[in-house]
Design an enzyme around this catalytic site. Structure first.
Site, PDB file in Angstrom:
ATOM      1  CG  HIS A   1       5.039   1.027   3.157  1.00 55.25           C
ATOM      2  ND1 HIS A   1       4.453   2.185   2.666  1.00 55.25           N
ATOM      3  CD2 HIS A   1       4.461   0.807   4.359  1.00 55.25           C
ATOM      4  CE1 HIS A   1       3.593   2.645   3.537  1.00 55.25           C
ATOM      5  NE2 HIS A   1       3.562   1.827   4.588  1.00 55.25           N
TER       6      HIS A   1
ATOM      7  CG  ASP B   1       1.438   4.900   5.008  1.00 57.13           C
ATOM      8  OD1 ASP B   1       1.115   3.720   5.224  1.00 57.13           O
ATOM      9  OD2 ASP B   1       2.542   5.382   5.328  1.00 57.13           O
TER      10      ASP B   1
ATOM     11  NE  ARG C   1       1.626   5.697   9.775  1.00 53.55           N
ATOM     12  CZ  ARG C   1       0.903   5.066   8.881  1.00 53.55           C
ATOM     13  NH1 ARG C   1       1.122   3.807   8.621  1.00 53.55           N
ATOM     14  NH2 ARG C   1      -0.044   5.683   8.228  1.00 53.55           N
TER      15      ARG C   1
ATOM     16  CG  HIS D   1      -0.181   0.127   2.527  1.00 51.35           C
ATOM     17  ND1 HIS D   1       0.521  -0.920   3.060  1.00 51.35           N
ATOM     18  CD2 HIS D   1      -0.018   1.163   3.390  1.00 51.35           C
ATOM     19  CE1 HIS D   1       1.070  -0.550   4.192  1.00 51.35           C
ATOM     20  NE2 HIS D   1       0.773   0.719   4.425  1.00 51.35           N
TER      21      HIS D   1
HETATM   22  C1  SIN Z   1       2.970   0.902   7.933  1.00 53.82           C
HETATM   23  O1  SIN Z   1       3.051   1.987   8.516  1.00 53.82           O
HETATM   24  O2  SIN Z   1       2.290   0.757   6.937  1.00 53.82           O
HETATM   25  C2  SIN Z   1       3.721  -0.259   8.497  1.00 53.82           C
HETATM   26  C3  SIN Z   1       5.170  -0.187   8.262  1.00 53.82           C
HETATM   27  C4  SIN Z   1       5.884  -1.118   9.195  1.00 53.82           C
HETATM   28  O3  SIN Z   1       5.364  -1.407  10.280  1.00 53.82           O
HETATM   29  O4  SIN Z   1       6.994  -1.530   8.860  1.00 53.82           O
END
Ligand code: SIN
Length: 284
Positions: free
Chosen positions: A260, A112, A275, A110
């Site tokens: 990612h 984000d 995050r 995806h």
């Molecule tokens: C994400 O924020 O999409 C997950 C990335 C991760 O946990 O490595």
């Protein structure tokens, strides 16, 4: 080394080393826990545009307020429509997977929150608890995925738009972490299939397996076939890297040109971090 070059490199605060020809770079020379000065901020911004994802090495835990302030240097912060935030810090999305988790965040490819009308520019994630082994994150270069398409395919895609939905992704997703979402409506948005990065001017594919459900201008069967082709194409190994984290490292990725996927291969161990996500522009 010519004197001018020596002077230029002596003035640089950061040491930026490419991670792979596909994308990514490792960054040394700054501890984000101490915040960012303007010069370092500028170098990070330039490095992000060049490499699409940066991995900050040899870090210590960033205080939540400092992480928020760093994020704000890059733009207004984005509030996640579904995920629980850190107590007292609504801008911080806490990533947590443990023995009792039913799902792990970001398990499928995806960009984000591409379901938002104005999806995020970038995301800054620090991981504080890692499994003994596993818990890697994959990143893929969506400029390269676009560039690898044939001219007729690029031409066809250039006039198309796609629906990005999130109801199927988020409904009850965080119930195991105490989120009651019965009264919530989850976002959906239409974006071009090929977007132009607002800062680099480069074209990137902007569809992903998590959120993109339909190409609006095609019949349903055509849309399914084209999307399936594009998902497989974008997820090809030639365009991607796999990052193995060390404790307290920070990844900063550009959601406008990279996708990612976080691998959940470490149950019943824990993986935890924080995050912040920076608001972007409406894709064009
Ligand atoms: C994400 O924020 O999409 C997950 C990335 C991760 O946990 O490595």
């Amino acid at each position: 080394m010519p004197q001018t070059l020596k002077r230029a490199s002596a003035q640089r605060a950061l040491d930026v080393t490419p991670y792979s020809p596909a994308l990514g770079a490792e960054v040394r020379g700054v501890n984000l826990a101490n915040g960012l000065d303007l010069r370092t901020y500028r170098e990070i911004r330039a490095a992000l545009l060049e490499h699409q994802v940066l991995f900050f090495k040899e870090q210590t835990e960033i205080p939540p307020q400092t992480q928020i302030e760093i994020g704000r240097m890059f733009g207004e912060l984005h509030m996640h429509p579904a995920a629980p935030h850190m107590h007292g810090y609504p801008e911080i999305f806490e990533i947590y997977v443990g023995e009792d988790s039913k799902v792990a965040n970001g398990e499928f490819w995806h960009s984000d929150v591409s379901c938002d009308e104005v999806p995020p520019l970038g995301t800054i994630l620090q991981l504080h608890i890692l499994p003994e082994i596993g818990g890697d994150t994959l990143f893929a270069n969506m400029y390269a995925a676009y560039d690898a398409l044939s001219e007729p395919m690029r031409k066809m895609l250039s006039g198309l738009s796609a629906l990005h939905e999130s109801e199927h992704v988020y409904r009850e997703r965080y119930s195991d972490r105490g989120v009651d979402d019965t009264a919530r409506r989850y976002p959906e948005a239409t974006h071009p299939v090929v977007r132009t990065h607002p800062e680099t001017g480069r074209k990137a594919l902007y569809v992903n397996r998590t959120f993109t459900t339909r190409i609006n201008e095609l019949q349903e069967a055509e849309s399914n076939a084209v999307l399936e082709f594009l998902f497989d194409h974008c997820e090809g190994v030639d365009f991607q890297i796999r990052y193995r984290w060390e404790r307290n490292e920070v990844a900063f990725w550009d959601n406008r040109c990279a996708m990612h996927r976080a691998i959940w291969d470490y149950w019943p161990e824990q993986r935890k971090g924080r995050r912040v996500t920076i608001k972007g522009d409406r894709p064009t």
